[in-house]
Design a protein around this motif. Structure first.
Motif: not given
Length: 103
Positions: A8, A71, A94
């Motif tokens: 992430s 993200g 991500h």
């Protein structure tokens, strides 16, 4: 059986990561792209998860799925002429990588 690994907030745009995702099965180590290093680390993590958590054989593993999703965007400003400013978007990604065991 499958084993997953997630990465992430990678500071690379999803568009650039998806290019390397297409190459991940064949030539990840030799690809001169910025996303190669984090994806190689993610692949090693997924293999370790498969071995330790699911008791899979590392020699029989293959990448069954990989996805790069956007993200949050870090928004920055760049000063321009006559007191104006332009926005610079610093995109993040991500990444999800799934490995499976061959029969």
């Amino acid at each position: 059986m499958e084993a997953k690994a997630h990465l992430s907030y990678v500071r690379i745009s999803p568009r650039k990561v998806k290019v390397v995702c297409d190459l991940i099965r064949a030539i990840l180590m030799q690809t001169p792209k910025a996303a190669s290093e984090p994806l190689l680390k993610l692949l090693k993590s997924a293999v370790a998860n498969a071995e330790n958590n699911h008791n899979m054989d590392a020699d029989k593993l293959y990448v069954s799925a990989v996805a790069a999703d956007p993200g949050p965007i870090l928004k920055r400003a760049m000063p321009r002429a006559q007191g104006r400013s332009y926005r610079i978007n610093k995109r993040t990604s991500h990444v999800t990588l799934v490995v499976s065991e061959k029969d």
